[in-house]
Design a protein around this motif. Sequence first.
Motif, PDB file in Angstrom:
ATOM      1  N   SER A   1     -78.473 -48.223 -44.056  1.00 19.93           N
ATOM      2  CA  SER A   1     -77.691 -48.372 -45.291  1.00 19.93           C
ATOM      3  C   SER A   1     -76.825 -47.139 -45.522  1.00 19.93           C
ATOM      4  CB  SER A   1     -78.596 -48.635 -46.493  1.00 19.93           C
ATOM      5  OG  SER A   1     -79.530 -47.598 -46.648  1.00 19.93           O
ATOM      6  N   TYR A   2     -77.319 -45.945 -45.142  1.00 22.83           N
ATOM      7  CA  TYR A   2     -76.510 -44.734 -45.238  1.00 22.83           C
ATOM      8  C   TYR A   2     -75.307 -44.857 -44.307  1.00 22.83           C
ATOM      9  CZ  TYR A   2     -75.086 -39.852 -45.197  1.00 22.83           C
ATOM     10  OH  TYR A   2     -74.354 -38.694 -45.303  1.00 22.83           O
ATOM     11  N   LEU A   3     -75.533 -45.351 -43.109  1.00 21.59           N
ATOM     12  CA  LEU A   3     -74.445 -45.556 -42.148  1.00 21.59           C
ATOM     13  C   LEU A   3     -73.376 -46.478 -42.731  1.00 21.59           C
ATOM     14  CD1 LEU A   3     -73.088 -45.481 -39.327  1.00 21.59           C
ATOM     15  CD2 LEU A   3     -74.654 -47.313 -38.661  1.00 21.59           C
ATOM     16  N   LYS A   4     -73.812 -47.567 -43.342  1.00 21.25           N
ATOM     17  CA  LYS A   4     -72.864 -48.530 -43.906  1.00 21.25           C
ATOM     18  C   LYS A   4     -71.988 -47.901 -44.986  1.00 21.25           C
ATOM     19  CE  LYS A   4     -75.796 -52.565 -43.150  1.00 21.25           C
ATOM     20  NZ  LYS A   4     -76.632 -53.569 -43.840  1.00 21.25           N
ATOM     21  N   SER A   5     -72.582 -47.061 -45.802  1.00 22.97           N
ATOM     22  CA  SER A   5     -71.828 -46.516 -46.931  1.00 22.97           C
ATOM     23  C   SER A   5     -71.167 -45.168 -46.646  1.00 22.97           C
ATOM     24  CB  SER A   5     -72.724 -46.406 -48.162  1.00 22.97           C
ATOM     25  OG  SER A   5     -73.818 -45.560 -47.910  1.00 22.97           O
ATOM     26  N   HIS A   6     -71.526 -44.508 -45.539  1.00 23.47           N
ATOM     27  CA  HIS A   6     -70.986 -43.180 -45.242  1.00 23.47           C
ATOM     28  C   HIS A   6     -70.437 -43.065 -43.813  1.00 23.47           C
ATOM     29  CE1 HIS A   6     -73.779 -42.409 -48.599  1.00 23.47           C
ATOM     30  NE2 HIS A   6     -72.904 -41.465 -48.933  1.00 23.47           N
ATOM     31  N   ALA A   7     -69.926 -44.135 -43.269  1.00 24.92           N
ATOM     32  CA  ALA A   7     -69.442 -44.131 -41.888  1.00 24.92           C
ATOM     33  C   ALA A   7     -68.353 -43.080 -41.669  1.00 24.92           C
ATOM     34  CB  ALA A   7     -68.936 -45.516 -41.493  1.00 24.92           C
ATOM     35  N   ALA A   8     -67.431 -42.952 -42.611  1.00 22.83           N
ATOM     36  CA  ALA A   8     -66.353 -41.977 -42.456  1.00 22.83           C
ATOM     37  C   ALA A   8     -66.902 -40.555 -42.433  1.00 22.83           C
ATOM     38  CB  ALA A   8     -65.331 -42.136 -43.576  1.00 22.83           C
ATOM     39  N   GLN A   9     -67.888 -40.274 -43.272  1.00 19.10           N
ATOM     40  CA  GLN A   9     -68.485 -38.936 -43.312  1.00 19.10           C
ATOM     41  C   GLN A   9     -69.252 -38.640 -42.014  1.00 19.10           C
ATOM     42  OE1 GLN A   9     -68.067 -36.468 -45.616  1.00 19.10           O
ATOM     43  NE2 GLN A   9     -69.105 -35.236 -44.078  1.00 19.10           N
ATOM     44  N   ILE A  10     -69.948 -39.625 -41.509  1.00 18.68           N
ATOM     45  CA  ILE A  10     -70.659 -39.455 -40.239  1.00 18.68           C
ATOM     46  C   ILE A  10     -69.663 -39.151 -39.125  1.00 18.68           C
ATOM     47  CG2 ILE A  10     -71.954 -40.713 -38.455  1.00 18.68           C
ATOM     48  CD1 ILE A  10     -73.581 -41.985 -40.716  1.00 18.68           C
ATOM     49  N   SER A  11     -68.536 -39.851 -39.128  1.00 20.63           N
ATOM     50  CA  SER A  11     -67.501 -39.604 -38.126  1.00 20.63           C
ATOM     51  C   SER A  11     -66.989 -38.169 -38.210  1.00 20.63           C
ATOM     52  CB  SER A  11     -66.352 -40.595 -38.322  1.00 20.63           C
ATOM     53  OG  SER A  11     -65.314 -40.333 -37.416  1.00 20.63           O
ATOM     54  N   LYS A  12     -66.738 -37.686 -39.413  1.00 18.69           N
ATOM     55  CA  LYS A  12     -66.289 -36.298 -39.601  1.00 18.69           C
ATOM     56  C   LYS A  12     -67.340 -35.311 -39.118  1.00 18.69           C
ATOM     57  CE  LYS A  12     -63.291 -37.126 -43.545  1.00 18.69           C
ATOM     58  NZ  LYS A  12     -63.119 -36.926 -45.004  1.00 18.69           N
ATOM     59  N   ASP A  13     -68.607 -35.572 -39.461  1.00 19.45           N
ATOM     60  CA  ASP A  13     -69.695 -34.678 -39.037  1.00 19.45           C
ATOM     61  C   ASP A  13     -69.815 -34.628 -37.522  1.00 19.45           C
ATOM     62  OD1 ASP A  13     -70.212 -34.152 -41.694  1.00 19.45           O
ATOM     63  OD2 ASP A  13     -72.020 -35.409 -41.797  1.00 19.45           O
ATOM     64  N   LEU A  14     -69.672 -35.768 -36.874  1.00 14.71           N
ATOM     65  CA  LEU A  14     -69.721 -35.815 -35.417  1.00 14.71           C
ATOM     66  C   LEU A  14     -68.590 -34.993 -34.816  1.00 14.71           C
ATOM     67  CD1 LEU A  14     -70.567 -39.553 -34.738  1.00 14.71           C
ATOM     68  CD2 LEU A  14     -71.996 -37.587 -34.175  1.00 14.71           C
ATOM     69  N   GLU A  15     -67.417 -35.110 -35.389  1.00 14.39           N
ATOM     70  CA  GLU A  15     -66.268 -34.368 -34.891  1.00 14.39           C
ATOM     71  C   GLU A  15     -66.449 -32.867 -35.093  1.00 14.39           C
ATOM     72  OE1 GLU A  15     -61.538 -34.077 -35.881  1.00 14.39           O
ATOM     73  OE2 GLU A  15     -62.508 -36.025 -36.117  1.00 14.39           O
ATOM     74  N   MET A  16     -67.034 -32.476 -36.225  1.00 14.54           N
ATOM     75  CA  MET A  16     -67.186 -31.053 -36.540  1.00 14.54           C
ATOM     76  C   MET A  16     -68.305 -30.380 -35.751  1.00 14.54           C
ATOM     77  SD  MET A  16     -66.244 -30.790 -40.625  1.00 14.54           S
ATOM     78  CE  MET A  16     -67.775 -30.056 -40.952  1.00 14.54           C
ATOM     79  N   ASN A  17     -69.498 -30.978 -35.732  1.00 12.19           N
ATOM     80  CA  ASN A  17     -70.617 -30.277 -35.099  1.00 12.19           C
ATOM     81  C   ASN A  17     -71.175 -30.958 -33.861  1.00 12.19           C
ATOM     82  OD1 ASN A  17     -72.402 -32.274 -35.989  1.00 12.19           O
ATOM     83  ND2 ASN A  17     -72.892 -31.176 -37.859  1.00 12.19           N
ATOM     84  N   GLY A  18     -70.796 -32.200 -33.606  1.00  8.11           N
ATOM     85  CA  GLY A  18     -71.194 -32.869 -32.373  1.00  8.11           C
ATOM     86  C   GLY A  18     -72.638 -33.319 -32.286  1.00  8.11           C
ATOM     87  N   THR A  19     -73.426 -33.081 -33.324  1.00  7.97           N
ATOM     88  CA  THR A  19     -74.833 -33.487 -33.289  1.00  7.97           C
ATOM     89  C   THR A  19     -74.939 -34.994 -33.514  1.00  7.97           C
ATOM     90  OG1 THR A  19     -75.441 -31.353 -34.216  1.00  7.97           O
ATOM     91  CG2 THR A  19     -77.109 -33.071 -34.287  1.00  7.97           C
ATOM     92  N   PRO A  20     -75.572 -35.714 -32.607  1.00  6.51           N
ATOM     93  CA  PRO A  20     -75.677 -37.169 -32.780  1.00  6.51           C
ATOM     94  C   PRO A  20     -76.537 -37.545 -33.993  1.00  6.51           C
ATOM     95  CG  PRO A  20     -76.924 -36.465 -30.859  1.00  6.51           C
ATOM     96  CD  PRO A  20     -76.228 -35.257 -31.390  1.00  6.51           C
ATOM     97  N   PHE A  21     -76.299 -38.719 -34.519  1.00  4.13           N
ATOM     98  CA  PHE A  21     -77.080 -39.236 -35.638  1.00  4.13           C
ATOM     99  C   PHE A  21     -78.055 -40.289 -35.128  1.00  4.13           C
ATOM    100  CE2 PHE A  21     -73.710 -37.330 -38.004  1.00  4.13           C
ATOM    101  CZ  PHE A  21     -74.277 -36.993 -39.223  1.00  4.13           C
ATOM    102  N   PHE A  22     -79.260 -40.231 -35.621  1.00  5.80           N
ATOM    103  CA  PHE A  22     -80.294 -41.210 -35.310  1.00  5.80           C
ATOM    104  C   PHE A  22     -80.392 -42.134 -36.512  1.00  5.80           C
ATOM    105  CE2 PHE A  22     -80.937 -37.521 -32.790  1.00  5.80           C
ATOM    106  CZ  PHE A  22     -81.330 -37.998 -31.561  1.00  5.80           C
ATOM    107  N   ILE A  23     -80.159 -43.404 -36.286  1.00  6.81           N
ATOM    108  CA  ILE A  23     -80.127 -44.380 -37.365  1.00  6.81           C
ATOM    109  C   ILE A  23     -81.422 -45.182 -37.355  1.00  6.81           C
ATOM    110  CG2 ILE A  23     -78.847 -46.313 -38.378  1.00  6.81           C
ATOM    111  CD1 ILE A  23     -77.275 -43.627 -38.275  1.00  6.81           C
ATOM    112  N   THR A  24     -81.977 -45.352 -38.555  1.00  5.47           N
ATOM    113  CA  THR A  24     -83.234 -46.091 -38.684  1.00  5.47           C
ATOM    114  C   THR A  24     -83.008 -47.385 -39.456  1.00  5.47           C
ATOM    115  OG1 THR A  24     -83.850 -44.987 -40.753  1.00  5.47           O
ATOM    116  CG2 THR A  24     -84.584 -43.957 -38.702  1.00  5.47           C
TER     117      THR A  24
END
Length: 92
Positions: free
Chosen positions: A11-34
């Motif tokens: 649900s966080y992914l659904k509502s914050h996809a753009a922020q996750i994309s920015k975080d990936l671009e900035m620090n490169g740490t992958p996200f684990f989705i549950t």
Amino acid sequence: MPTISNIKSISYLKSHAAQISKDLEMNGTPFFITQNGEACMVIESVKQFQEKESLIAALKIIALGEKERMKGKGISAAESRAQLAAARQRRK
């Protein structure tokens, strides 16, 4: 290894996809989705994915070469150097 900050619910992914994309671009740490408390996917940047794929390809080539070496195929480093030197001489 995942840290608490990069483990997110679907649900966080659904509502914050753009922020996750920015975080990936900035620090490169992958996200684990549950989903329902269970890990269900990993999201990583395209750059990380491509680097990982290149590494896997290189490891496959090394493994194939090692298989051939174990079968007795191939040549020694000294023979390889001699062949390279001979090839260079022919080009001159």
